[in-house]
Design a protein around this motif. Structure first.
Motif, PDB file in Angstrom:
ATOM      1  N   ILE A  32       0.991  -1.213  -0.013  1.00  0.00           N
ATOM      2  CA  ILE A  32      -0.198  -0.159   0.037  1.00  0.00           C
ATOM      3  C   ILE A  32       0.803   1.292  -0.114  1.00  0.00           C
ATOM      4  O   ILE A  32       1.878   1.323   1.010  1.00  0.00           O
ATOM      5  N   THR A  33       0.851   1.997  -0.946  1.00  0.00           N
ATOM      6  CA  THR A  33       1.617   3.377  -1.010  1.00  0.00           C
ATOM      7  C   THR A  33       1.131   4.312   0.231  1.00  0.00           C
ATOM      8  O   THR A  33       0.003   4.261   0.614  1.00  0.00           O
ATOM      9  N   ALA A  34       2.550   4.676   0.724  1.00  0.00           N
ATOM     10  CA  ALA A  34       2.325   5.540   1.816  1.00  0.00           C
ATOM     11  C   ALA A  34       1.457   6.930   1.628  1.00  0.00           C
ATOM     12  O   ALA A  34       1.900   7.348   0.634  1.00  0.00           O
ATOM     13  N   LEU A  35       0.903   7.421   2.652  1.00  0.00           N
ATOM     14  CA  LEU A  35       0.121   8.522   2.383  1.00  0.00           C
ATOM     15  C   LEU A  35       1.313   9.703   2.543  1.00  0.00           C
ATOM     16  O   LEU A  35       2.143   9.640   3.334  1.00  0.00           O
ATOM     17  N   PRO A  36       0.708  10.782   1.773  1.00  0.00           N
ATOM     18  CA  PRO A  36       1.591  12.084   2.006  1.00  0.00           C
ATOM     19  C   PRO A  36       1.576  12.475   3.583  1.00  0.00           C
ATOM     20  O   PRO A  36       0.736  12.133   4.390  1.00  0.00           O
ATOM     21  N   THR A  37       2.537  13.398   4.041  1.00  0.00           N
ATOM     22  CA  THR A  37       2.571  13.965   5.408  1.00  0.00           C
ATOM     23  C   THR A  37       1.299  14.666   5.781  1.00  0.00           C
ATOM     24  O   THR A  37       1.079  15.557   4.662  1.00  0.00           O
ATOM     25  N   PRO A  38       0.638  14.336   6.625  1.00  0.00           N
ATOM     26  CA  PRO A  38      -0.567  14.946   7.034  1.00  0.00           C
ATOM     27  C   PRO A  38      -0.242  16.575   7.174  1.00  0.00           C
ATOM     28  O   PRO A  38       0.870  16.916   7.835  1.00  0.00           O
ATOM     29  N   PRO A  39      -1.339  17.392   7.052  1.00  0.00           N
ATOM     30  CA  PRO A  39      -0.998  18.833   7.391  1.00  0.00           C
ATOM     31  C   PRO A  39      -1.030  19.076   8.966  1.00  0.00           C
ATOM     32  O   PRO A  39      -1.579  18.119   9.899  1.00  0.00           O
ATOM     33  N   THR A  40      -0.567  20.029   9.637  1.00  0.00           N
ATOM     34  CA  THR A  40      -0.553  20.222  11.000  1.00  0.00           C
ATOM     35  C   THR A  40      -0.826  21.906  11.172  1.00  0.00           C
ATOM     36  O   THR A  40      -0.094  22.641  10.448  1.00  0.00           O
ATOM     37  N   SER A  41      -1.447  22.202  12.360  1.00  0.00           N
ATOM     38  CA  SER A  41      -1.530  23.475  12.611  1.00  0.00           C
ATOM     39  C   SER A  41      -0.455  24.164  13.063  1.00  0.00           C
ATOM     40  O   SER A  41      -0.512  25.279  13.234  1.00  0.00           O
ATOM     41  N   LEU A  42       0.548  23.603  13.047  1.00  0.00           N
ATOM     42  CA  LEU A  42       1.867  24.300  13.617  1.00  0.00           C
ATOM     43  C   LEU A  42       2.736  24.777  12.409  1.00  0.00           C
ATOM     44  O   LEU A  42       3.600  25.538  12.621  1.00  0.00           O
ATOM     45  N   ASP A  43       2.247  24.277  11.262  1.00  0.00           N
ATOM     46  CA  ASP A  43       2.838  24.828  10.004  1.00  0.00           C
ATOM     47  C   ASP A  43       1.526  25.255   9.012  1.00  0.00           C
ATOM     48  O   ASP A  43       1.251  24.683   8.154  1.00  0.00           O
ATOM     49  N   PRO A  44       0.894  26.579   9.507  1.00  0.00           N
ATOM     50  CA  PRO A  44      -0.139  27.111   8.871  1.00  0.00           C
ATOM     51  C   PRO A  44       0.111  27.610   7.169  1.00  0.00           C
ATOM     52  O   PRO A  44      -0.707  27.481   6.707  1.00  0.00           O
ATOM     53  N   SER A  45       1.361  27.933   7.117  1.00  0.00           N
ATOM     54  CA  SER A  45       1.202  28.341   5.568  1.00  0.00           C
ATOM     55  C   SER A  45       1.491  27.105   4.734  1.00  0.00           C
ATOM     56  O   SER A  45       1.521  27.423   3.412  1.00  0.00           O
ATOM     57  N   HIS A  46       1.737  26.043   5.207  1.00  0.00           N
ATOM     58  CA  HIS A  46       1.626  24.706   4.240  1.00  0.00           C
ATOM     59  C   HIS A  46       0.539  23.925   4.492  1.00  0.00           C
ATOM     60  O   HIS A  46       0.248  22.761   3.840  1.00  0.00           O
ATOM     61  N   PHE A  47      -0.364  24.188   5.252  1.00  0.00           N
ATOM     62  CA  PHE A  47      -1.398  23.408   5.770  1.00  0.00           C
ATOM     63  C   PHE A  47      -2.232  22.986   4.604  1.00  0.00           C
ATOM     64  O   PHE A  47      -2.535  21.696   4.520  1.00  0.00           O
ATOM     65  N   ALA A  48      -2.897  24.019   3.797  1.00  0.00           N
ATOM     66  CA  ALA A  48      -3.708  23.750   2.708  1.00  0.00           C
ATOM     67  C   ALA A  48      -2.976  22.756   1.728  1.00  0.00           C
ATOM     68  O   ALA A  48      -3.624  21.714   1.180  1.00  0.00           O
TER      69      ALA A  48
END
Length: 102
Positions: free
Chosen positions: A3-19
């Motif tokens: 099963i292909t690994a999922l991308p790194t999930p977003p975190t509220s600690l990095d709001p500029s890259h969250f979306a």
């Protein structure tokens, strides 16, 4: 089956890259579901059980069994191998290293 690994999930600690990370994660979920469902089908009981007429001495070390083609045996999967005439006394536990599927 992998099963292909999922991308790194977003975190509220990095709001500029969250979306961006949220979009990547949500975009990968359809493929994850498809791969997970395929794995579930492959692992049904009929696909991972079999019989063999191979005459193998019980013991440690690599063993080779001739089994039915088209099963879902995967490297890393653990098996219990048992003599149908004496299951409680004549059995081995091992890990699959390869399966040709033919």
């Amino acid at each position: 089956m992998i099963i292909t690994a999922l991308p790194t999930p977003p975190t509220s600690l990095d709001p500029s890259h969250f979306a961006i990370k949220a979009d990547a994660l949500l975009g990968a979920l359809a493929q994850f579901v498809t791969e997970a469902n395929a794995l579930a089908v492959a692992m049904n009981l009929n696909s991972t059980t079999d019989t063999s007429a191979s005459s193998i001495t019980i013991g440690t070390g690599a063993k080779t069994f001739t089994v039915t083609a088209g099963k879902s045996f995967q490297p890393g999967m653990y098996l219990v191998i048992a003599d149908t005439a004496a299951r409680s006394t004549n059995s081995m536990y091992g890990q699959i290293t390869s399966y040709s599927g033919t």
